[in-house]
Design a protein around this motif. Structure first.
Motif, PDB file in Angstrom:
ATOM      1  N   PHE C 460      19.262   0.756 -68.208  1.00 50.25           N
ATOM      2  CA  PHE C 460      20.677   1.106 -68.181  1.00 50.25           C
ATOM      3  C   PHE C 460      20.970   2.570 -68.449  1.00 50.25           C
ATOM      4  CE2 PHE C 460      20.659  -3.455 -68.707  1.00 50.25           C
ATOM      5  CZ  PHE C 460      21.510  -3.803 -67.676  1.00 50.25           C
ATOM      6  N   PHE C 461      20.049   3.306 -69.109  1.00 51.67           N
ATOM      7  CA  PHE C 461      20.398   4.708 -69.322  1.00 51.67           C
ATOM      8  C   PHE C 461      20.494   5.470 -68.014  1.00 51.67           C
ATOM      9  CE2 PHE C 461      20.708   8.881 -71.117  1.00 51.67           C
ATOM     10  CZ  PHE C 461      21.558   8.630 -72.187  1.00 51.67           C
ATOM     11  N   PRO C 462      19.562   5.265 -67.073  1.00 56.29           N
ATOM     12  CA  PRO C 462      19.684   6.000 -65.808  1.00 56.29           C
ATOM     13  C   PRO C 462      20.981   5.702 -65.068  1.00 56.29           C
ATOM     14  CG  PRO C 462      17.519   5.001 -65.999  1.00 56.29           C
ATOM     15  CD  PRO C 462      18.341   4.465 -67.128  1.00 56.29           C
ATOM     16  N   MET C 463      21.596   4.567 -65.372  1.00 55.04           N
ATOM     17  CA  MET C 463      22.839   4.244 -64.675  1.00 55.04           C
ATOM     18  C   MET C 463      23.943   5.249 -65.003  1.00 55.04           C
ATOM     19  SD  MET C 463      23.077   0.153 -64.655  1.00 55.04           S
ATOM     20  CE  MET C 463      21.761  -0.838 -63.974  1.00 55.04           C
ATOM     21  N   HIS C 464      23.852   5.868 -66.177  1.00 55.09           N
ATOM     22  CA  HIS C 464      24.816   6.935 -66.464  1.00 55.09           C
ATOM     23  C   HIS C 464      24.698   8.033 -65.409  1.00 55.09           C
ATOM     24  CE1 HIS C 464      24.403   5.329 -70.724  1.00 55.09           C
ATOM     25  NE2 HIS C 464      25.705   5.292 -70.509  1.00 55.09           N
ATOM     26  N   PHE C 465      23.456   8.404 -65.109  1.00 57.44           N
ATOM     27  CA  PHE C 465      23.245   9.464 -64.118  1.00 57.44           C
ATOM     28  C   PHE C 465      23.681   8.998 -62.744  1.00 57.44           C
ATOM     29  CE2 PHE C 465      19.421  10.178 -67.034  1.00 57.44           C
ATOM     30  CZ  PHE C 465      20.188  10.875 -67.937  1.00 57.44           C
ATOM     31  N   LEU C 466      23.333   7.752 -62.413  1.00 59.49           N
ATOM     32  CA  LEU C 466      23.728   7.213 -61.113  1.00 59.49           C
ATOM     33  C   LEU C 466      25.242   7.281 -60.943  1.00 59.49           C
ATOM     34  CD1 LEU C 466      21.438   4.086 -60.735  1.00 59.49           C
ATOM     35  CD2 LEU C 466      21.482   6.108 -59.298  1.00 59.49           C
ATOM     36  N   GLY C 467      25.945   6.887 -62.007  1.00 64.31           N
ATOM     37  CA  GLY C 467      27.403   6.881 -61.911  1.00 64.31           C
ATOM     38  C   GLY C 467      27.959   8.274 -61.749  1.00 64.31           C
ATOM     39  N   MET C 468      27.460   9.200 -62.552  1.00 64.05           N
ATOM     40  CA  MET C 468      28.006  10.550 -62.467  1.00 64.05           C
ATOM     41  C   MET C 468      27.644  11.217 -61.146  1.00 64.05           C
ATOM     42  SD  MET C 468      29.944  10.830 -64.957  1.00 64.05           S
ATOM     43  CE  MET C 468      30.545  12.480 -64.629  1.00 64.05           C
ATOM     44  N   THR C 469      26.544  10.791 -60.533  1.00 59.89           N
ATOM     45  CA  THR C 469      26.223  11.383 -59.246  1.00 59.89           C
ATOM     46  C   THR C 469      26.765  10.538 -58.102  1.00 59.89           C
ATOM     47  OG1 THR C 469      24.063  10.323 -59.258  1.00 59.89           O
ATOM     48  CG2 THR C 469      24.172  12.574 -60.062  1.00 59.89           C
ATOM     49  N   GLY C 470      27.692   9.640 -58.422  1.00 58.32           N
ATOM     50  CA  GLY C 470      28.521   9.079 -57.378  1.00 58.32           C
ATOM     51  C   GLY C 470      28.183   7.699 -56.876  1.00 58.32           C
ATOM     52  N   MET C 471      27.296   6.970 -57.519  1.00 55.06           N
ATOM     53  CA  MET C 471      26.976   5.646 -56.988  1.00 55.06           C
ATOM     54  C   MET C 471      28.026   4.632 -57.447  1.00 55.06           C
ATOM     55  SD  MET C 471      23.459   3.515 -57.049  1.00 55.06           S
ATOM     56  CE  MET C 471      23.380   1.810 -56.550  1.00 55.06           C
ATOM     57  N   PRO C 472      28.738   4.041 -56.487  1.00 53.42           N
ATOM     58  CA  PRO C 472      29.756   3.070 -56.875  1.00 53.42           C
ATOM     59  C   PRO C 472      29.141   1.727 -57.263  1.00 53.42           C
ATOM     60  CG  PRO C 472      29.763   3.347 -54.507  1.00 53.42           C
ATOM     61  CD  PRO C 472      28.668   4.214 -55.036  1.00 53.42           C
ATOM     62  N   ARG C 473      29.928   0.952 -58.015  1.00 55.33           N
ATOM     63  CA  ARG C 473      29.502  -0.402 -58.393  1.00 55.33           C
ATOM     64  C   ARG C 473      29.635  -1.342 -57.210  1.00 55.33           C
ATOM     65  NH1 ARG C 473      33.269  -2.204 -63.277  1.00 55.33           N
ATOM     66  NH2 ARG C 473      31.869  -3.970 -63.459  1.00 55.33           N
ATOM     67  N   ARG C 474      29.028  -2.483 -57.337  1.00 51.04           N
ATOM     68  CA  ARG C 474      29.272  -3.637 -56.465  1.00 51.04           C
ATOM     69  C   ARG C 474      28.951  -3.341 -55.006  1.00 51.04           C
ATOM     70  NH1 ARG C 474      34.728  -3.646 -59.653  1.00 51.04           N
ATOM     71  NH2 ARG C 474      34.008  -4.630 -61.538  1.00 51.04           N
ATOM     72  N   THR C 475      28.078  -2.384 -54.780  1.00 50.33           N
ATOM     73  CA  THR C 475      27.610  -2.137 -53.420  1.00 50.33           C
ATOM     74  C   THR C 475      26.202  -2.687 -53.343  1.00 50.33           C
ATOM     75  OG1 THR C 475      26.906   0.037 -54.142  1.00 50.33           O
ATOM     76  CG2 THR C 475      28.997  -0.101 -52.998  1.00 50.33           C
ATOM     77  N   HIS C 476      25.917  -3.419 -52.275  1.00 52.61           N
ATOM     78  CA  HIS C 476      24.626  -4.093 -52.240  1.00 52.61           C
ATOM     79  C   HIS C 476      23.518  -3.165 -51.774  1.00 52.61           C
ATOM     80  CE1 HIS C 476      25.763  -4.403 -48.014  1.00 52.61           C
ATOM     81  NE2 HIS C 476      24.501  -4.599 -47.765  1.00 52.61           N
ATOM     82  N   THR C 477      23.887  -1.995 -51.289  1.00 50.14           N
ATOM     83  CA  THR C 477      22.846  -1.038 -50.918  1.00 50.14           C
ATOM     84  C   THR C 477      23.444   0.356 -50.834  1.00 50.14           C
ATOM     85  OG1 THR C 477      21.035  -0.634 -49.388  1.00 50.14           O
ATOM     86  CG2 THR C 477      23.152  -1.267 -48.428  1.00 50.14           C
ATOM     87  N   TYR C 478      22.603   1.343 -50.543  1.00 53.27           N
ATOM     88  CA  TYR C 478      23.092   2.715 -50.506  1.00 53.27           C
ATOM     89  C   TYR C 478      22.224   3.500 -49.532  1.00 53.27           C
ATOM     90  CZ  TYR C 478      19.289   2.689 -53.907  1.00 53.27           C
ATOM     91  OH  TYR C 478      18.097   2.473 -54.538  1.00 53.27           O
TER      92      TYR C 478
END
Lengths: 116, 365, 653, 208
Positions: C460-478
């Protein structure tokens, strides 16, 4: 299967207290009825609507308190029950008020006017 | 509690600490395509600055409180040498300490609250000096694509928004089906598009750039595929773009007979016009021809992406998109049809037709 | 607990209701008595301890189920543009993961602790309404079954998210039956939570042992009380919202139909009026557990007890005034945004105060690092991180970037796993000896702790970075070029390590319950009243009524002067009055379940059986069973029989 | 049936052991019922806000020609009277006067049924004569949901009290059951005060 009255009669102090309550209740219902008819009457009066609104709020508050305080025995019960009820009542009232403030009058207008 | 155990614990802690420091060292860069940490406009910059304030404040709190916790746990650990029969002093707390801590944390919050309130006002009201030359764009979110209308210029496009760099943009946000959310992290924080509600926001790109945006509110099956681009260009280029759109598409599909092919490729385009008129025109619009249900395709060939920003716009991708749309974007209305209308699932399209339509669409520069 | 209990079936009505296990109304069903078949015993039990064990076991099962759903989600996200699962299935998974974890795992685990520990901590024999308690259990269990039944119907589970924002949930955009399952099962689960909460409120207010004043209550019991109040005040909002949604879907009303004047945004308001207090419903019990565990292993009383209690109450009240901070991007306007931002920041103060007081508790103590304590310290540090990111979200400008990104996912998993789950694990390790008389292995406990801690942070810590670099929730892929791949890989690896840690924990529970060795009655040198009886406690909890003289009474007995030692009330001559078992809570639960199922299916054609156009019959059957059970329940009365404690089994007798 | 154990009807009718003194001196059932009423405040608060919000945002049509305000005022009066008799029934139970309690309960049920009958008439009139349906307009949606939910509360109260009335002819109703009547009464009064709010804020407000 007996249909006789099996309740044991209450003690004298209880009887006296309940008899006093009887008159309280009857007085209360007169007040409540009067308030209801008053509500009905004021809405046809030519008062400004803000005044009417507050009049209605005030009158229903009177009725509300009357029923809760006397009919529901809060007056004779321990303060704890009042508190328990008040917690719910205050939070509910606050929520209703906040919701009313959050929704503006009028709703969505037609999407024609674009201001910059 | 053996002594070696305690040493082992200290060691683990140290390793963990060192590890996390190393990790943060190798972090970054932070300029990913959709990164909020790489602001390119005044609003995103303000939000970034406020974020940094919160980061410093909470970072400070984390170090002090966490450090105190760590120190306490280490300092007051039970040791083997302790007399098991003595118990620590049973103290119960101290009102002055409590009050001091409450006040201190309240002060910390004020540090965050000030830029917060300022930021809210800034975000909700476009600054006066930007008003004069701001442009207006009406954004409509649909399952799963975006429509961008320039009401003052009379232009409609989809999924790629051109804006002039250095000028503010006022966005009117609408949705007809479900809730979507407009988000270009490098330019501004998000705002929702909610049916039955009129939202608006503003943003500005300082310099020209190609910005990634995405729907940020869960909106159904293909939510992950609802991307878009904001392309900020210099003023002259923006003017030229507007004019090109105002002139209309490169190919007029109203009269397919007018198309006079010169070579094999243009012949293919001609077939593409026919196929498009047969299969697509009830939903898609080119110029003043066609329906309004799907994205406006008047200048499709000049777009950099297709399928709402998910795929790069090239012949292979376009071919795949037309051949198997439900694989590219599950649940999309081009395949399933909108409420009782026919979709691609109901009709046979031959491979040649697809080839032809690819040629035609890409020719719509 | 099959201790042979001398029991006395005097049928002479004393006080009008004691006597042998009686036949119920019309003699339809015999009330099972002492010594009935174990299966019947568990099905009809009204003993808060057995009910708690069933709550706990079911919650652990759902925790594993929700965990597996999470692992599939992480597996799908381990790389960009992966097509391991379909978008629809992914959406169903995150909906079910969220709903399961909140309503079927963390809340019932809390309820298990409330049920088991709280009556013991207040020196009561049971909760105020034992049969209502059983009813809550069965309704919860069947509600969980109802939700997960949706997987087996055409269209499958609901793909709308646990927040189910209108109008995505309307019959136009979610025609599938899954959403109906979601609506009805949440309704059913709400009934369970409400019934349990009324019960706990009456119990804590009314059934404390003599001398156990409110300000002597263990903090866990205090938090139970506050949580129960949050439940009774928060759940009505979602009940109404769900009714409105159900009407929209089935009867063509316009509550959330924008085209007809409805406002989809209203759903969000109603949902979060419930949803935000719900967050505190999940975290306050955790805080209560931590406030019990820390003093024991620091061997010091809780620092600032009144402040901890008071701040818990403040958090509870403020929890009703901040719901719109989940809606900062919906266009609330400057005033509402500012007000809700400031109120949200205010909550940080009582929360911070709790953390300071916990550190104060440790300060000057003699800290033992047994597994419960490790989890408790893990809780404080992880919850702190979750709290800090929460403060960031309170700042609206920051939140407009973070809202609906992985930053938020990181935040609330730090609060819910690093917070709630860590604390619940601490509680399980701490109270397991109380419940089973056996102690969980320290070695495996520590292994699972370090795995959980490491895996959790890696996930879960990397998710902070993911969020700040723009990855939205509830998307099944990117897209592969977004620069999110690397952190997603780490996150998936972490999730599996976390899963391993949890698997070890669950395995350990099962193994120890099965084969563990008996331990001392008070293995941790504890402080509160639940340790003043045998482990596990006898059916009647305390053979005589404890008379409490101080906070941390059991500690005072061991280390303080004679005059504040625990005293016991007189032995009851006729034996201990015990409530009778009953079938009706179970039957009422089944009736409610069938009724709800009828509502889910009522527009569907009935397969296999000709002549039935729809499932309306199911509603009639279910409702009749429910009403009949309630009537028979009321008519049979609590019953009761008298027990005489077996002095050879119970040293306290 | 002469067993001494059967407990009279009641929703949460777990019996309090006389030996078990509660800390506060308030019976468990009463605490639980008041907690329930606190919860119900939120329940109706949410419903009423839905109605008022939509009234505000969509600008409900003028419904004063639809409403029959005299009938509704009558209903309000009827419900208030039922509250009076409910209070008298509880009082009679405390006094140990079963017959009085029985008559009062009967009056409560009668008035409650009258209220419900008036509501059924009102709904029927609205739907069939005026075409105001729950899925016809947003006003219908919120109006029927709010008043209908209240009506279901009334119906539930009637069933509850009727069960007591019937039971009073069969069993051994003791003075300790005054508590159960009182708890049922609390519920009934609450239904009344909800109407006290609904009457001005749903009906009268349209005339303002």
């Amino acid at each position: 299967m007996s249909v006789t009255n099996t309740l044991t009669p209450a003690s004298r102090p209880v009887l006296e207290e309940e008899s006093r309550k009887y008159f309280t209740f009857v007085n209360l219902i007169i007040v409540l009825t009067a308030a209801t008819f008053f509500e009905l009457i004021i809405i046809v009066m030519p008062f400004p609507s803000l005044l009417l609104m507050w009049g209605l709020i005030g009158l229903s508050l009177v009725k509300f308190v009357g029923v809760v305080w006397w009919f529901m025995h809060l007056r004779w019960d321990q303060i704890l029950l009042t508190l328990v009820f008040l917690v719910g009542l205050i939070i509910a009232t606050g929520t209703v008020a906040a919701l009313m403030l959050l929704f503006e009058e009028g709703g969505p207008e037609v999407a024609e006017e674009f201001q910059v | 509690m053996s002594d070696s155990n305690a040493k082992f614990r200290t060691l683990t802690l140290l390793v963990l600490l060192a590890g996390s420091v190393l990790l943060t060292g190798c972090l970054g860069p932070w300029d990913q395509k959709q990164s909020a940490l790489d602001p390119r406009g005044p609003l995103a910059q303000d939000q970034y600055n406020t974020f940094m304030v919160t980061l410093y404040v909470t970072g400070f709190l984390f170090v002090t409180v966490g450090g105190t916790l760590l120190y306490t746990v280490w300092r007051f650990r039970s040791r083997k040498t302790d007399d098991p029969n003595t118990i620590p002093k049973q103290s119960h707390g101290h009102p002055v300490i409590e009050l001091g801590l409450v006040l201190a944390s309240a002060a910390m919050l004020v540090v965050i609250a000030v830029p917060t309130i300022r930021g809210i006002v800034y975000m909700e009201n476009m600054p006066k000096d930007l008003h004069d030359d701001a442009i207006v764009i009406n954004v409509t979110g649909l399952q799963w694509w975006w429509e961008f209308e320039y009401p003052e210029e009379g232009i409609v496009t989809a999924n790629e928004m051109y804006i002039p760099a250095g000028r503010a943009v006022h966005l009117n946000l609408r949705a007809d089906d479900v809730i979507h959310s407009f988000w270009v992290p490098k330019l501004a924080g998000k705002k929702d598009l909610i049916p039955g509600q009129e939202n608006e926001m503003w943003m500005k790109a300082d310099e020209p750039g190609y910005f990634y945006g995405q729907c940020a509110e869960f909106c159904g099956d293909s939510h992950a595929y609802m991307l878009f681009r904001v392309i900020a260009v210099p003023e002259e280029e923006y003017r030229a773009w507007i004019e090109k759109y105002q002139e209309g598409p490169a190919i007029d599909i109203a009269d397919p007979g007018a198309w006079e092919p010169d070579d094999a490729h243009e012949e293919l385009i001609g077939k593409g016009i026919d196929a498009f008129r047969r299969h697509c025109v009830s939903c898609h619009r080119v110029g003043d021809q066609g329906g309004l249900t799907g994205p406006n395709l008047s200048h499709f060939g000049s777009r950099t992406t297709l399928a709402a920003g998910w795929l790069d716009n090239n012949p292979e991708n376009l071919h795949r998109w037309l051949a198997e749309p439900e694989r590219v974007k599950p649940g999309n209305l081009m395949y399933y049809g909108l409420q009782g209308m026919t979709g691609l699932k109901d009709i046979e399209i031959s491979d040649e037709e697809i080839e032809a339509m690819v040629a035609f669409l890409l020719a719509l520069e | 607990m099959a201790e042979s209990i001398v029991h006395d079936t005097h049928s002479s009505a004393k006080g009008g209701h004691a006597g042998a296990p009686q036949k119920s109304f019309f003699g339809l069903l015999k009330r099972p008595g002492e010594g009935c078949h174990p299966v019947i015993d568990w099905l009809t039990t009204v003993d808060h301890k057995k009910i708690a064990i069933m709550y706990g076991a079911a919650a652990l099962f759902f925790l594993v189920l929700g965990g597996v759903e999470a692992l599939i989600i992480r597996w799908q996200l381990a790389g960009p543009e992966r097509e391991m699962i379909s978008a629809r299935f992914y959406n169903q998974l995150f909906t079910m993961h969220g709903t399961t974890m909140i309503f079927l795992a963390v809340m019932p685990l809390g309820a298990a602790f409330f049920n088991y520990i709280m009556p013991l901590q207040i020196g009561a024999r049971d909760v105020a309404f034992p049969r209502l308690n059983a009813f809550s259990l069965w309704v919860f269990l069947l509600g969980g079954v109802l939700l997960n039944l949706s997987w087996f119907f055409p269209g499958g589970a609901p793909p709308v998210g646990w927040f189910a924002y209108a109008p995505l949930t309307s019959s136009t955009y979610s025609p599938g039956i899954g959403t109906d399952f979601w609506v009805l099962s949440l309704q059913v689960l709400g009934i369970s939570s409400l019934a349990a909460a009324f019960n706990f409120i009456a119990t804590i207010i009314n059934m404390r042992a003599p001398g156990l004043s409110m300000m002597r209550l263990p903090v866990f019991t205090w938090m139970t009380l506050i949580t129960s109040f949050l439940i009774i005040l928060a759940f009505p909002a979602i009940t109404i919202a769900l009714v409105q949604l159900m009407f929209d879907r089935n009867f063509g009303t316009f509550f959330f139909e924008a085209g007809e004047g409805g406002r989809p945004i209203l759903w969000q308001h109603l949902f979060w009026i419930f949803g935000h207090p719900e967050v505190y419903i999940l975290i306050l019990p955790a805080m209560g557990i931590i406030s019990e565990v820390l003093p024991v292993f620091a061997r010091k009383p809780l620092f600032g007890y009144p402040i901890i209690v008071f701040s818990g109450a403040v958090i509870g009240v403020l929890g009703f005034a901040v719901w719109s901070h989940h809606m900062f991007t919906t266009g609330l306007g400057v005033i509402a945004l500012s007000a809700f931002a400031l109120l949200t920041m205010l909550i940080a103060i009582p929360t911070g105060v709790k953390i300071f007081n916990w550190i104060g508790t440790l300060w000057g103590g003699r800290i033992r690092f047994d597994t419960p304590m490790l989890f408790a310290i893990g809780f404080i540090s992880m919850f702190m991180i979750g709290g800090f990111t929460g403060i960031m979200h309170a700042s609206v400008p920051v939140d407009t970037q973070q809202h609906d990104t992985y930053f938020v996912v990181a935040h609330f998993h730090y609060v819910l796993i690093g917070g709630s789950i860590m604390a619940l694990l601490a509680g399980i390790y701490y109270w397991f000896p109380k419940v089973s008389g056996k102690q969980l292995s320290e070695r495996w406990g520590k292994i699972s702790f370090w795995l959980v801690l490491a895996g959790f942070n890696l996930a879960f810590f990397p998710m902070h970075f993911l969020g700040m670099t723009g990855m939205p929730r509830r998307t099944h892929t990117y897209r592969a070029d977004m620069g999110w791949t690397e952190w997603n890989v780490w996150s998936t690896v972490g999730a599996f390590i976390l899963g391993l840690g949890m698997a070890i924990f669950v395995g350990q529970i099962i193994y120890t319950a099965w084969k563990g060795r008996r331990c001392k009655a008070d293995p941790w040198d504890s402080r509160t009243l639940e340790w003043a009886t045998t482990s596990p406690p006898q059916a009647y909890n305390f053979p005589r009524t404890p008379i409490v003289k101080t906070r941390d009474q059991v500690w005072a007995d061991k280390y303080d002067s004679e005059e504040i030692h625990l005293e016991w009330g007189p032995e009851e001559e006729h034996g201990i009055h015990m409530p009778d078992r009953s079938w009706y809570p179970l039957f009422a639960g089944i009736g409610l379940f069938i009724f709800a199922l009828g509502w889910v299916l009522f527009k569907e054609p009935v397969p296999f059986i000709p002549g039935f156009a729809n499932f309306l019959h199911l509603q009639v059957v279910g409702f009749s069973l429910l009403m009949l059970s309630i009537y028979l329940w009321a008519l049979e009365g609590p019953g009761g029989y008298h027990l005489h404690p077996d002095k050879s089994k119970d040293p306290y007798a | 049936m002469s067993q001494a154990h059967t407990e009279p009807l009641g929703k949460a009718s777990e019996h309090v052991h006389p030996e078990e003194q509660t800390n506060t001196g308030i019976p468990n059932k009463k605490v639980a019922m008041w907690a329930f009423l606190a919860s119900d405040c939120m329940f109706f608060g949410t419903l009423i806000s839905t109605h008022l919000i939509y009234r505000k945002t969509t600008g409900y049509p003028d419904v004063t020609h639809i409403f029959d305000i005299e009938l509704t005022t009558g209903s309000t009066f009827i419900l208030l009277m039922s509250s009076l008799f409910m209070a008298l029934a509880v009082s009679a139970m405390h006094k140990g006067n079963l017959n009085n309690a029985r008559w009062s309960l009967g009056a409560v049920i009668l008035f409650g049924s009258l209220f419900l009958g008036a509501q059924v008439y009102e709904f029927h009139h609205f739907v069939h004569d005026l075409g105001l349906t729950i899925n016809g307009s947003i006003f219908g949606t919120t109006f029927y949901t709010l008043t209908g939910t209240h009506g279901i509360h009334v119906l539930f109260g009637i069933i509850w009290l009727s069960s007591w009335l019937i039971y009073s002819f069969f069993g051994t109703m003791k003075r300790e059951h005054a508590l159960d009547i009182e708890v049922a009464g609390l519920y009934w009064h609450f239904v009344d005060i909800v109407w006290i709010i609904i009457f001005p804020f749903v009906y009268l407000i349209e005339y303002v």
